[in-house]
Design a protein around this motif. Structure first.
Motif, PDB file in Angstrom:
ATOM      1  N   TYR A 128      37.318  47.053  35.977  1.00  0.00           N
ATOM      2  CA  TYR A 128      38.749  46.144  35.696  1.00  0.00           C
ATOM      3  C   TYR A 128      40.094  46.007  36.259  1.00  0.00           C
ATOM      4  O   TYR A 128      40.137  47.404  37.009  1.00  0.00           O
ATOM      5  N   LEU A 129      40.239  45.435  36.993  1.00  0.00           N
ATOM      6  CA  LEU A 129      40.330  44.530  38.548  1.00  0.00           C
ATOM      7  C   LEU A 129      41.863  44.153  37.999  1.00  0.00           C
ATOM      8  O   LEU A 129      42.088  43.022  36.591  1.00  0.00           O
ATOM      9  N   ALA A 130      42.744  44.340  38.336  1.00  0.00           N
ATOM     10  CA  ALA A 130      44.436  44.168  37.813  1.00  0.00           C
ATOM     11  C   ALA A 130      44.546  42.736  39.088  1.00  0.00           C
ATOM     12  O   ALA A 130      44.549  42.889  39.882  1.00  0.00           O
ATOM     13  N   VAL A 131      44.796  41.651  38.503  1.00  0.00           N
ATOM     14  CA  VAL A 131      44.811  40.374  38.960  1.00  0.00           C
ATOM     15  C   VAL A 131      46.398  39.534  39.119  1.00  0.00           C
ATOM     16  O   VAL A 131      46.121  39.948  37.757  1.00  0.00           O
ATOM     17  N   GLN A 132      47.440  39.308  39.878  1.00  0.00           N
ATOM     18  CA  GLN A 132      48.567  38.718  39.796  1.00  0.00           C
ATOM     19  C   GLN A 132      48.363  36.984  39.868  1.00  0.00           C
ATOM     20  O   GLN A 132      48.295  36.916  41.406  1.00  0.00           O
ATOM     21  N   LEU A 133      49.068  36.642  39.400  1.00  0.00           N
ATOM     22  CA  LEU A 133      48.819  34.851  40.384  1.00  0.00           C
ATOM     23  C   LEU A 133      50.306  34.324  40.481  1.00  0.00           C
ATOM     24  O   LEU A 133      51.290  34.838  39.272  1.00  0.00           O
ATOM     25  N   ASN A 134      50.578  33.962  41.247  1.00  0.00           N
ATOM     26  CA  ASN A 134      51.912  32.905  41.239  1.00  0.00           C
ATOM     27  C   ASN A 134      51.518  32.077  41.689  1.00  0.00           C
ATOM     28  O   ASN A 134      50.733  30.878  42.983  1.00  0.00           O
ATOM     29  N   LEU A 135      51.328  30.961  40.675  1.00  0.00           N
ATOM     30  CA  LEU A 135      51.539  29.535  41.064  1.00  0.00           C
ATOM     31  C   LEU A 135      52.801  28.458  41.124  1.00  0.00           C
ATOM     32  O   LEU A 135      51.570  27.590  42.496  1.00  0.00           O
ATOM     33  N   ASP A 136      53.226  29.191  41.809  1.00  0.00           N
ATOM     34  CA  ASP A 136      54.958  28.774  42.975  1.00  0.00           C
ATOM     35  C   ASP A 136      54.680  28.619  44.154  1.00  0.00           C
ATOM     36  O   ASP A 136      54.276  27.791  44.218  1.00  0.00           O
ATOM     37  N   ASP A 137      54.259  30.123  43.999  1.00  0.00           N
ATOM     38  CA  ASP A 137      53.932  29.901  45.611  1.00  0.00           C
ATOM     39  C   ASP A 137      52.135  29.966  46.110  1.00  0.00           C
ATOM     40  O   ASP A 137      52.163  30.467  47.271  1.00  0.00           O
ATOM     41  N   ARG A 138      51.371  29.857  44.969  1.00  0.00           N
ATOM     42  CA  ARG A 138      50.000  29.005  44.755  1.00  0.00           C
ATOM     43  C   ARG A 138      49.468  30.320  46.041  1.00  0.00           C
ATOM     44  O   ARG A 138      48.728  30.059  46.795  1.00  0.00           O
ATOM     45  N   TRP A 139      49.543  32.001  45.180  1.00  0.00           N
ATOM     46  CA  TRP A 139      48.032  32.975  46.005  1.00  0.00           C
ATOM     47  C   TRP A 139      47.953  33.640  45.009  1.00  0.00           C
ATOM     48  O   TRP A 139      48.306  33.977  43.165  1.00  0.00           O
ATOM     49  N   LEU A 140      46.639  34.507  44.976  1.00  0.00           N
ATOM     50  CA  LEU A 140      46.152  35.071  43.722  1.00  0.00           C
ATOM     51  C   LEU A 140      46.376  36.931  44.783  1.00  0.00           C
ATOM     52  O   LEU A 140      45.638  36.642  45.753  1.00  0.00           O
ATOM     53  N   GLY A 141      46.868  37.731  43.797  1.00  0.00           N
ATOM     54  CA  GLY A 141      46.205  39.083  44.541  1.00  0.00           C
ATOM     55  C   GLY A 141      45.828  40.295  43.788  1.00  0.00           C
ATOM     56  O   GLY A 141      46.269  39.969  42.233  1.00  0.00           O
ATOM     57  N   VAL A 142      45.324  41.060  43.973  1.00  0.00           N
ATOM     58  CA  VAL A 142      44.252  41.607  43.594  1.00  0.00           C
ATOM     59  C   VAL A 142      44.941  43.390  43.778  1.00  0.00           C
ATOM     60  O   VAL A 142      45.037  43.978  45.121  1.00  0.00           O
ATOM     61  N   TRP A 143      46.001  44.075  42.943  1.00  0.00           N
ATOM     62  CA  TRP A 143      46.321  44.999  43.023  1.00  0.00           C
ATOM     63  C   TRP A 143      45.878  45.978  43.127  1.00  0.00           C
ATOM     64  O   TRP A 143      46.239  47.343  43.447  1.00  0.00           O
ATOM     65  N   GLY A 144      44.601  46.051  42.390  1.00  0.00           N
ATOM     66  CA  GLY A 144      43.310  47.523  42.739  1.00  0.00           C
ATOM     67  C   GLY A 144      42.888  47.131  41.097  1.00  0.00           C
ATOM     68  O   GLY A 144      42.667  45.652  40.855  1.00  0.00           O
ATOM     69  N   TYR A 145      42.211  48.239  41.318  1.00  0.00           N
ATOM     70  CA  TYR A 145      41.375  48.565  40.135  1.00  0.00           C
ATOM     71  C   TYR A 145      41.216  49.638  38.818  1.00  0.00           C
ATOM     72  O   TYR A 145      41.632  50.905  39.926  1.00  0.00           O
ATOM     73  N   THR A 146      40.829  49.956  38.451  1.00  0.00           N
ATOM     74  CA  THR A 146      40.603  51.116  37.669  1.00  0.00           C
ATOM     75  C   THR A 146      39.346  50.935  36.652  1.00  0.00           C
ATOM     76  O   THR A 146      38.899  50.257  36.363  1.00  0.00           O
ATOM     77  N   THR A 147      38.599  52.182  36.566  1.00  0.00           N
ATOM     78  CA  THR A 147      36.991  52.374  35.609  1.00  0.00           C
ATOM     79  C   THR A 147      37.661  52.565  34.475  1.00  0.00           C
ATOM     80  O   THR A 147      38.601  52.886  34.043  1.00  0.00           O
ATOM     81  N   HIS A 148      36.310  52.206  33.466  1.00  0.00           N
ATOM     82  CA  HIS A 148      36.427  52.378  31.729  1.00  0.00           C
ATOM     83  C   HIS A 148      36.906  54.147  31.407  1.00  0.00           C
ATOM     84  O   HIS A 148      37.718  54.276  30.806  1.00  0.00           O
ATOM     85  N   GLN A 149      35.896  55.365  32.924  1.00  0.00           N
ATOM     86  CA  GLN A 149      36.366  57.133  32.719  1.00  0.00           C
ATOM     87  C   GLN A 149      37.731  56.835  32.325  1.00  0.00           C
ATOM     88  O   GLN A 149      38.899  58.018  32.141  1.00  0.00           O
ATOM     89  N   GLN A 150      38.412  56.320  33.638  1.00  0.00           N
ATOM     90  CA  GLN A 150      40.098  56.441  33.616  1.00  0.00           C
ATOM     91  C   GLN A 150      40.717  56.379  33.364  1.00  0.00           C
ATOM     92  O   GLN A 150      42.047  56.895  32.904  1.00  0.00           O
ATOM     93  N   ILE A 151      40.359  54.894  32.898  1.00  0.00           N
ATOM     94  CA  ILE A 151      40.899  54.361  31.736  1.00  0.00           C
ATOM     95  C   ILE A 151      40.807  55.520  30.128  1.00  0.00           C
ATOM     96  O   ILE A 151      42.401  55.665  30.094  1.00  0.00           O
ATOM     97  N   ARG A 152      39.970  55.685  29.340  1.00  0.00           N
ATOM     98  CA  ARG A 152      39.795  56.970  28.347  1.00  0.00           C
ATOM     99  C   ARG A 152      40.684  58.066  28.805  1.00  0.00           C
ATOM    100  O   ARG A 152      41.147  58.536  27.808  1.00  0.00           O
ATOM    101  N   LYS A 153      40.645  58.477  30.266  1.00  0.00           N
ATOM    102  CA  LYS A 153      41.505  60.114  30.253  1.00  0.00           C
ATOM    103  C   LYS A 153      42.867  59.987  31.045  1.00  0.00           C
ATOM    104  O   LYS A 153      43.580  60.705  30.215  1.00  0.00           O
ATOM    105  N   GLU A 154      43.389  58.985  31.083  1.00  0.00           N
ATOM    106  CA  GLU A 154      44.879  58.888  31.948  1.00  0.00           C
ATOM    107  C   GLU A 154      45.321  57.378  31.272  1.00  0.00           C
ATOM    108  O   GLU A 154      47.088  58.347  31.149  1.00  0.00           O
TER     109      GLU A 154
END
Length: 413
Positions: A128-154
């Protein structure tokens, strides 16, 4: 604090940063405009997801090893039925599934994943990828990702909005780790509880209940029921279609209630957004008020109403003033004057702005277009008998706003 794209690539070099061009934003908006959605919030959700998906896919396809096995899940045609009800888009790379979760929040501190992407068995993903959109400054950033297993545990679960959340610091920031893990290890079997099987009667009952649902889920519906409905492509499509039908019906009712009754203007009664000439042109609008009062064409009318029309962010916040003047004639008809003026202390109207008179049957009766350095534009004076409907349309490029009017016979005639 906001950062330019170049600054972000220096401060966070391990993260993925992509430029969002104006063309990409327009393309995503046009693609979502081609499909129907039941609510402005769901259409905006679709736009963000479409922009996120297109930009990420363009970046992925630059790598020939990834592009060959790349697919949108389940397929493009079904995406509207997903975006109507949930945030996020899934793509597959061979046996690996990724879910992009976009957000336009300016301050990214936590990653919130809708429960549907985690707890519906045929929706669950490996990453699962965390994506931030800044429409005013026109950029996309991927802050990172997690896994299904990590979501379940943490991850922390929020029953109010039915999301799992992880703090930003808990995400894996370098996407190269994900690509290497995908190549080295076979995808793990995801542990997801099975959902109940719904009978046709139960499905129909849920569809009736959810057809009028605006944005949030009904509080008396369990997640298991909701998830079982969405897990079926057929049921989810039926829900999507049901919501569109209800939205169309409700829109017709709203449109009827939004017709401006010009006859009431003679009693100083105006619909929302409209005001009498004197009420509209307050002390902050002195220049515009003097300009109007000096016009012979408007001095002859008995009743004048004005409305500020916002043409939207697409046109840089352009706003204009629509002015309508009415006079009752001896033959029981009404003489009508329509003008369009610049607002917000602007001297000229934007060029190529159209002012259009449309009949109740939808036919264009008059049309005038602004040129460079036009202080205002106006339609030729026209007459309308009681009981007739007409519309005034303002158009600039792809942006169009329409005001509907009706005239009723005045009391005492």
């Amino acid at each position: 604090m906001t950062f330019e794209l170049d600054d972000l690539t220096i401060i966070y070099p391990e993260k993925l940063w992509l430029e969002l061009s104006i063309q990409e934003q327009k393309k995503a908006w046009q693609l979502t405009a081609q499909k129907l959605y039941s609510h402005t919030a769901t259409r905006w959700n679709a736009y963000l997801n479409c922009l996120c998906l297109n930009s990420f896919l363009t970046w992925l396809k630059e790598d020939p090893e990834l592009g060959d096995n790349l697919q949108v899940w389940p397929d493009y045609n079904q995406l509207p039925s997903f975006w109507e009800v949930v945030n996020g888009t899934a793509i597959t790379l061979g046996e690996t599934r990724l879910v992009l979760i976009p957000s336009e929040k300016s301050n990214f501190t936590e990653f919130r994943i809708p429960q549907e992407w985690v707890d519906i068995p045929n929706w669950a993903a490996n990453y699962y990828l965390a994506v931030q959109l800044n429409l005013d400054d026109r950029w996309l950033g991927v802050w990172g990702y997690t896994t299904h297993q990590q979501i379940r545990k943490e991850a922390k679960y929020d029953p109010m909005d039915r999301t799992y959340s992880l703090d930003q610091e808990e995400l894996i920031t370098d996407l190269n780790v994900m690509w290497v893990a995908r190549e080295v290890f076979s995808p793990k079997q995801l542990e997801v509880k099975s959902l109940p099987t719904l009978s046709s009667v139960e499905v129909e009952k849920l569809l009736d209940q959810l057809g009028e649902w605006a944005v949030d889920l009904p509080t008396d519906m369990s997640f298991e029921e909701w998830a079982a409905l969405l897990a079926s492509d057929e049921s989810r499509q039926h829900l999507y279609q049901r919501r569109l039908v209800n939205q169309k019906t409700n829109q017709v009712e709203r449109d009827r209630s939004l017709v401006n009754n010009l006859s009431q203007w003679f009693d100083n009664i105006f619909e929302a957004g409209w005001q009498s000439f004197d009420a509209f042109f307050s002390s902050q609008q002195k220049t515009l008020a003097v300009q109007f009062r000096n016009q012979t064409a408007l001095n002859e009318v008995r009743v004048k109403g004005a409305k500020l029309i916002d043409l939207g962010m697409q046109l840089g916040g352009t706003a204009v003033v629509l002015l309508i003047g009415l006079t009752s004639e001896w033959d029981e008809k009404f003489s009508i004057r329509v003008q369009l003026h610049p607002a917000n202390e602007e001297v000229y109207l934007p060029p190529h702005l159209k002012l259009i008179l449309v009949s109740g049957a939808g036919n264009i009766l008059q049309e005038v277009e602004s040129r460079c350095h036009d202080h205002f534009i106006q339609l030729k004076k026209f007459k309308s008998p009681p009981g007739k409907n007409f519309s005034i349309q303002i158009a600039l490029g792809d942006i169009s706003i329409k005001e509907d009017f009706v005239l009723e016979k005045l009391a005492g005639w």
